[in-house]
Scaffold this motif. Structure first.
Motif, PDB file in Angstrom:
ATOM      1  N   VAL A 130     -99.086 -79.726 -20.042  1.00 37.22           N
ATOM      2  CA  VAL A 130     -99.915 -78.916 -19.148  1.00 37.22           C
ATOM      3  C   VAL A 130     -99.638 -77.456 -19.446  1.00 37.22           C
ATOM      4  N   THR A 145    -105.779 -74.198 -15.730  1.00 35.44           N
ATOM      5  CA  THR A 145    -104.797 -74.999 -16.454  1.00 35.44           C
ATOM      6  C   THR A 145    -105.511 -75.842 -17.505  1.00 35.44           C
ATOM      7  N   VAL A 153    -104.941 -79.361 -20.030  1.00 32.50           N
ATOM      8  CA  VAL A 153    -104.148 -80.575 -20.217  1.00 32.50           C
ATOM      9  C   VAL A 153    -104.354 -81.068 -21.647  1.00 32.50           C
ATOM     10  N   VAL A 192    -100.417 -86.381 -14.409  1.00 32.45           N
ATOM     11  CA  VAL A 192    -101.395 -85.314 -14.208  1.00 32.45           C
ATOM     12  C   VAL A 192    -102.778 -85.927 -14.049  1.00 32.45           C
TER      13      VAL A 192
END
Length: 387
Positions: free
Chosen positions: A346, A326, A328, A383
Motif C-alpha cells: 500500500v 492511496t 494498492v 486491504v
C-alpha cells in the motif's frame, strides 16, 4: 395473530432464515463476488471452538440450540415469553441475554453462559444466529513487548524500534518498487500468542467491553493479571483503537469478521470490491533477502482503500482505516532460498498529517508530505479496494 415483540421477531425471523450463518456464509451473502483472503479464512474456526454438530431449531416453544451431545434435552433452550428471554443450559440456571446496537455497523443479541473460551454462545446479528460451543482455554500468551504500532500513523517511533522491530523493513519508497530491487523482509506478524487468535461471533464480541474505562472488567473477563505483559499489550491495542484519527482518514476497530465486512462495504460499496492479503509459501518464514520478480508489479487500485491491520489481543481485532490518495499493488517476490511470496503493498501519496517522527520517516530518511511512502502488508493484514 398478535404482533410480536421486536426481540421475539428478531430471534424467530432471523433464525428461521439463516440459523447457520457462519462467518464464511455471512461473507458470501454480503460479498458473493469477492473471494475470501486466506489470512481471514484461517481465523474462522478458533482453536478452542467446536462448531461441527451445533444446530438451531425454531418451534412453538421458542428457539432451541443443541450442542450436539446426542442426548434428548441436552441442548440449550432459548425461550421467549412475556417476561423477556430466558436461556436454560439444562442445569436449572438461567443465562444472561444482552441486546446491543453494537459499536459499529450492525448490532445484535448475544447469549452466553460463561467466560470466553468456556461457554456456549448464541449470537443474533444482521447475518443470523451463530452458535459456538467452546473448548476450555484461550490462546497462550508468549510475550510480546508493547510498542508503537507502525501502522498507526500518529505515533512516533520509539528509540529502539528502528533496529528492533522487523516491521521497519516493510517500509519503502514507491520509486523502488521495480523488478530486480532487493529487500530484506519478514512477513509473519507476531500477535503475542502461541497459536492464532480467532474471530469471535459478532453477537458475542459486541457484548464484551472494549474500552479503556472498562479495562479492569476486560482483564477479569480474560483472566489476565493486571500489570502483566499481556495486560499492557491489550491496553495498548485499546488505546490505539481510541486514538484520534490522522488527517482525513476514517478509522474503526473491528472486533468480528461481520463488523469488518460492514465497515469496508460502507466505505467502498459491495458491487466491485476486493480484499487481498500477502501470501508466503512458507509459514513463519524468517527474515531474508527477497528480489522483486521479473514478472513485475501490478497496480490493483489507485484511489481509496480500507486497510485492516490485525492487532495484539486475545481474540481477532482489526484496526481498519480508510484513506484517500492511496495505491494498492501486487508485488511478486522471490526469496534467496527459492521461497516465493505474493506480497501486497500500500502506498500513501499524502503523509503530511503523519507524526514527523513516525517509523517510516526514520527508515526512509524523508520528511512528511514530500514523497509517497509505501509498506508491505504482513500476512495477517488485509486491504480492501474498489475496482
Amino acid at each position: 395473530m398478535a404482533a410480536c415483540l421486536p426481540l421475539i421477531c428478531l430471534l424467530v425471523s432471523v433464525t428461521a432464515i439463516a440459523a447457520d450463518f457462519s462467518p464464511e456464509r455471512y461473507w458470501n451473502t454480503a460479498l458473493p463476488n469477492t473471494p475470501i483472503p486466506n489470512s481471514l479464512r484461517h481465523l474462522f474456526t478458533p482453536d478452542f471452538t467446536d462448531e461441527k454438530s451445533t444446530n438451531v431449531q425454531v418451534g412453538k416453544g421458542g428457539v432451541n440450540v443443541n450442542a450436539g451431545k446426542g442426548k434428548p434435552g441436552g441442548g440449550t433452550a432459548v425461550n421467549v415469553g412475556k417476561g423477556g428471554v430466558h436461556v436454560d443450559t439444562g442445569k436449572g440456571k438461567g443465562t444472561h441475554v444482552s441486546v446491543s446496537g453494537g459499536k459499529g455497523p450492525g448490532g445484535g443479541v448475544g447469549v452466553h453462559t460463561g467466560k470466553p473460551g468456556k461457554r456456549t454462545d448464541v449470537g443474533v446479528g444482521k447475518g443470523g444466529v451463530i452458535v459456538h460451543t467452546r473448548h476450555k482455554g484461550k490462546p497462550v500468551y508468549v510475550g510480546v513487548k508493547p510498542g508503537p504500532n507502525p501502522f498507526v500513523y500518529n505515533y512516533a517511533a520509539s528509540k529502539t524500534q528502528l533496529h528492533d522491530d522487523p516491521k521497519a523493513a516493510l517500509f519503502f519508497l514507491e520509486k523502488d518498487m521495480v523488478p530486480g530491487k532487493e529487500m530484506n523482509l519478514r512477513f509473519s506478524a507476531e500477535d503475542g500468542y502461541d497459536g492464532k487468535t480467532s474471530f469471535l461471533p459478532r453477537g458475542e464480541a459486541e457484548t464484551m467491553p472494549f474500552e479503556s474505562e472498562k479495562f479492569s472488567e476486560i482483564l477479569k473477563t480474560f483472566s489476565v493479571k493486571p500489570g502483566s505483559g499481556e495486560a499492557e499489550m491489550m491496553k495498548k491495542t485499546i488505546e490505539e483503537c481510541e486514538a484520534k484519527r490522522v488527517g482525513g482518514e476514517e478509522k474503526y476497530c473491528a472486533t468480528s469478521l461481520e463488523s469488518m465486512v460492514d465497515f469496508s462495504v460502507s466505505k467502498l460499496g459491495k458491487d466491485h470490491v476486493r480484499a487481498v492479503s500477502t501470501e508466503v509459501a512458507q509459514k513463519n518464514a524468517p527474515m531474508q533477502r527477497y528480489i522483486i520478480a521479473a514478472a513485475g508489479v501490478k497496480k490493483l487500485s489507485d484511489d481509496k482503500s480500507v486497510v485492516c491491520h490485525k492487532q495484539k489481543y486475545p481474540f481477532a481485532v482489526f484496526y481498519c482505516h480508510k484513506a484517500m490518495m492511496t495505491s494498492v499493488y501486487a508485488v511478486p517476490l522471490e526469496g534467496e532460498n527459492g521461497l516465493r511470496a505474493k506480497a501486497v503493498a500500500v502506498c500513501h501519496k499524502n503523509t503530511s498529517a503523519w507524526n514527523p517522527n513516525h517509523l517510516a520517516f526514520k527508515v526512509l530518511k524523508v520528511k512528511p508530505g514530500t514523497v509517497p511512502v509505501c509498506h508491505f502488508l504482513p500476512e495477517t493484514h488485509v486491504v480492501w479496494f474498489s475496482y
